[in-house]
Design an enzyme around this catalytic site. Structure first.
Site, short mmCIF file in Angstrom:
data_model
loop_
_atom_site.label_atom_id
_atom_site.label_comp_id
_atom_site.label_asym_id
_atom_site.label_seq_id
_atom_site.Cartn_x
_atom_site.Cartn_y
_atom_site.Cartn_z
CB THR A 123 -0.92 0.09 1.18
OG1 THR A 123 -1.35 1.26 1.56
CG2 THR A 123 -0.23 -0.23 2.42
CG ASP A 124 -1.12 4.92 -1.12
OD1 ASP A 124 -1.80 4.32 0.08
OD2 ASP A 124 -1.81 5.83 -1.66
CD GLU A 125 -3.36 3.37 4.08
OE1 GLU A 125 -3.66 3.51 5.60
OE2 GLU A 125 -4.45 3.11 3.40
CE1 TYR A 150 -3.07 -2.51 5.95
CE2 TYR A 150 -3.28 -0.40 5.22
CZ TYR A 150 -3.19 -1.70 4.77
OH TYR A 150 -3.27 -2.11 3.47
CE LYS A 154 0.38 -4.65 3.13
NZ LYS A 154 -0.07 -5.90 2.52
NE ARG A 273 -9.02 5.90 9.96
CZ ARG A 273 -8.83 5.45 8.82
NH1 ARG A 273 -7.94 5.71 7.88
NH2 ARG A 273 -9.77 4.61 8.31
P1 NAD Z 1 -9.44 -7.42 2.70
O1 NAD Z 1 -9.47 -7.17 4.42
O2 NAD Z 1 -10.68 -7.32 1.98
O3 NAD Z 1 -8.94 -9.09 2.48
C1 NAD Z 1 -8.11 -9.79 3.09
C2 NAD Z 1 -8.05 -11.08 3.06
O4 NAD Z 1 -6.93 -11.96 3.67
C3 NAD Z 1 -9.26 -11.74 3.57
O5 NAD Z 1 -9.91 -12.73 2.62
C4 NAD Z 1 -8.87 -12.51 4.62
O6 NAD Z 1 -9.64 -13.65 5.14
C5 NAD Z 1 -7.68 -12.89 4.48
N1 NAD Z 1 -6.93 -13.37 5.52
C6 NAD Z 1 -6.51 -12.41 6.46
N2 NAD Z 1 -5.51 -12.99 7.45
C7 NAD Z 1 -5.06 -14.08 6.78
C8 NAD Z 1 -4.36 -15.13 7.49
N3 NAD Z 1 -3.71 -15.15 8.44
N4 NAD Z 1 -4.11 -16.19 6.52
C9 NAD Z 1 -4.94 -16.34 5.34
N5 NAD Z 1 -5.51 -15.32 4.81
C10 NAD Z 1 -5.75 -14.41 5.53
O7 NAD Z 1 -8.33 -6.75 2.19
P2 NAD Z 1 -8.07 -5.89 0.70
O8 NAD Z 1 -8.76 -4.75 0.69
O9 NAD Z 1 -8.49 -6.93 -0.59
O10 NAD Z 1 -6.42 -6.01 0.35
C11 NAD Z 1 -5.66 -6.99 0.05
C12 NAD Z 1 -4.21 -6.60 0.11
O11 NAD Z 1 -4.03 -5.25 -0.74
C13 NAD Z 1 -3.71 -6.27 1.17
O12 NAD Z 1 -2.39 -6.74 1.72
C14 NAD Z 1 -3.86 -4.69 1.50
O13 NAD Z 1 -2.76 -4.31 2.40
C15 NAD Z 1 -3.27 -4.36 -0.10
N6 NAD Z 1 -3.96 -3.05 -0.42
C16 NAD Z 1 -5.22 -2.62 -0.25
C17 NAD Z 1 -5.93 -1.74 -0.58
C18 NAD Z 1 -7.30 -1.24 -0.75
O14 NAD Z 1 -7.69 0.02 -0.88
N7 NAD Z 1 -7.96 -2.09 0.07
C19 NAD Z 1 -4.67 -0.58 -1.35
C20 NAD Z 1 -3.63 -1.09 -1.47
C21 NAD Z 1 -2.94 -2.21 -1.05
P1 TYD Z 2 -10.71 3.81 4.40
O1 TYD Z 2 -11.69 3.38 3.16
O2 TYD Z 2 -10.67 3.32 5.74
O3 TYD Z 2 -9.31 3.64 3.80
P2 TYD Z 2 -7.72 4.10 4.30
O4 TYD Z 2 -7.81 4.58 5.49
O5 TYD Z 2 -7.14 2.88 4.18
O6 TYD Z 2 -7.46 5.25 3.15
O7 TYD Z 2 -10.82 5.44 4.70
C1 TYD Z 2 -10.63 6.23 3.47
C2 TYD Z 2 -10.60 7.66 4.01
O8 TYD Z 2 -11.91 8.06 4.63
C3 TYD Z 2 -9.90 7.93 5.20
O9 TYD Z 2 -9.12 9.18 4.94
C4 TYD Z 2 -10.84 7.67 6.33
C5 TYD Z 2 -11.98 8.23 5.99
N1 TYD Z 2 -13.10 7.46 6.46
C6 TYD Z 2 -14.07 8.41 6.92
O10 TYD Z 2 -14.25 9.54 6.70
N2 TYD Z 2 -15.29 7.93 7.36
C7 TYD Z 2 -15.34 6.41 7.52
O11 TYD Z 2 -16.32 6.02 8.29
C8 TYD Z 2 -14.35 5.62 6.94
C9 TYD Z 2 -14.38 4.32 7.29
C10 TYD Z 2 -13.29 6.25 6.52
#
Ligand code: NAD
Ligand code: TYD
Length: 337
Positions: A123-125, A150, A154, A273
């Site tokens: 992630t970019d975070e 988080y 990562k 947050r």
């Molecule tokens: P998500 O939370 O929707 O899914 C995570 C999955 O991992 C779930 O299916 C969960 O059951 C599985 N999991 C968790 N712990 C586990 C373990 N110990 N063993 C096996 N499986 C396990 O997450 P997501 O949003 O799909 O993100 C997927 C990846 O992409 C993550 O690594 C996250 O850091 C990265 N990512 C997410 C975003 C975003 O916007 N959501 C952006 C950039 C990168």
């Molecule tokens: P989120 O979807 O949790 O992603 P991330 O924190 O990984 O960027 O949140 C996106 C943005 O929205 C973040 O700045 C937090 C804000 N946010 C709200 O304002 N209200 C909410 O209920 C949630 C879950 C997030």
């Protein structure tokens, strides 16, 4: 080719598996997922009977299982993680366990079994926060400066992946991507929470004044970026992936209100947050120039499609938004006004 996809029952992983089986029908995909609260096999209904697809319920921290699964795997695409910042603030331990220890277990298994490519999805975070008013963006040379449990977990996993390349010669690649949206995203993340709350006639919680900026990317564009990195990316390299689409939260939320035709009185400003990163922004020049990747989807069009998906898949999210989710929602948002 045979792929092990970890976390394939989550939001991005399930989009990726569907994308991969469609675009590479000759490949086999094994999905290793623990099915935490975020993992949902309904996300994979479309492929569950595909003979090239296999699901294994299990934990990436389970050395024996991981070692056995990796025996005939060519490529690992590692999505499995605890992924929600707010949950990492209320309970960091599982983030350290899955995101750091789990990644190390997979890396060990990959080295022992001579896996040809280990792709780590990050992630970019990990780079921390940019100033709200500035032209600066993250790039591959940005320093790591994570602020939440988080992003810290990562960041640690990214360092481990690079260390296994430098120390043991494991052929790795890493992508650090911006915020994703699309179908199958769990309604704890901002967009699916806003859409489903509005469809239920509930208010939408916005942290602080809603001025924090995120760079939103449609999930299919992220899947295509990973595909290109696997095909043409240089081993040992990191690629940043972003939508070139920075939007303040309040503007993104208001667009969802507009698409659904709901009044803005349904916005509820809630307590901010802790440690809330102000702004993320990605300079995706490297992946564009080296691999020819660019987002194909425009933000508004993709957001409209996403809203339509949640409108048409009420039973998917209604099931999720009952039971355990209600407890989470109550704890997360009660007393925050
Ligand atoms: P998500 O939370 O929707 O899914 C995570 C999955 O991992 C779930 O299916 C969960 O059951 C599985 N999991 C968790 N712990 C586990 C373990 N110990 N063993 C096996 N499986 C396990 O997450 P997501 O949003 O799909 O993100 C997927 C990846 O992409 C993550 O690594 C996250 O850091 C990265 N990512 C997410 C975003 C975003 O916007 N959501 C952006 C950039 C990168
Ligand atoms: P989120 O979807 O949790 O992603 P991330 O924190 O990984 O960027 O949140 C996106 C943005 O929205 C973040 O700045 C937090 C804000 N946010 C709200 O304002 N209200 C909410 O209920 C949630 C879950 C997030």
């Amino acid at each position: 080719m045979k792929l092990l996809v970890t976390g394939g029952a989550g939001a991005i992983g399930s989009n990726f598996i569907q994308y991969w089986l469609k675009t590479h029908p000759e490949d086999e995909v094994v999905n290793l997922d623990k099915l935490t609260y975020a993992g949902n096999l309904e996300n994979l209904k479309a492929v569950e009977n595909n003979p090239k697809y296999q699901f294994v319920k299990g934990d990436i921290c389970d050395t024996g299982l991981v070692g056995a699964l990796l025996k005939d795997i060519d490529t690992v695409v590692h999505f499995a993680a605890e992924s929600h910042v707010d949950r990492s603030i209320s309970g960091p331990a599982v983030f350290v366990q899955t995101n750091i220890v789990g990644t190390q277990v997979l890396l060990d298994g990959a080295v022992k079994n001579n896996v040809k490519r280990f792709h780590h999805v990050s992630t970019d975070e990990v780079f921390g926060s940019l100033e709200l008013v500035s032209q600066e963006k993250f790039n591959e040379n940005s320093l790591y400066n994570p602020h939440s449990p988080y992003s810290a977990s990562k960041a640690a996993s990214d360092h481990l992946v690079r260390a296994y390349h430098d120390t043991y010669g494991l052929p790795i690649t890493i992508t650090n991507c911006s915020n994703n949206f699309g179908p199958y995203f769990f309604p704890e993340k901002l967009f699916p929470l806003a859409i489903t709350n509005l469809l239920e006639g509930k208010k939408v919680p916005v942290y602080g004044e809603g001025l924090n900026v995120r760079d939103w990317l449609y999930v299919e564009d992220h899947c295509r970026a990973i595909d290109l990195v696997l095909e043409k990316g240089k081993v040992g390299e990191t690629y940043l992936v972003g939508g070139n689409n920075e939007v303040p939260n309040i503007e993104a939320v208001k667009l969802i209100f507009k698409i659904l035709g709901r009044p803005e009185t349904m916005i509820e400003y809630v307590k901010d947050r802790p440690g809330h990163d102000l702004r993320y922004g990605i300079d995706a020049t490297k992946i564009k120039e080296e691999l020819g990747w660019e987002p194909k989807h425009t933000f508004e069009e993709a957001l409209r499609e996403t809203v339509e998906w949640y409108r048409n898949n009420e039973s998917w999210w209604k099931k999720i938004k009952s039971g355990e989710y209600l407890e989470y929602y109550k704890k997360q948002y009660d007393g925050k006004r």
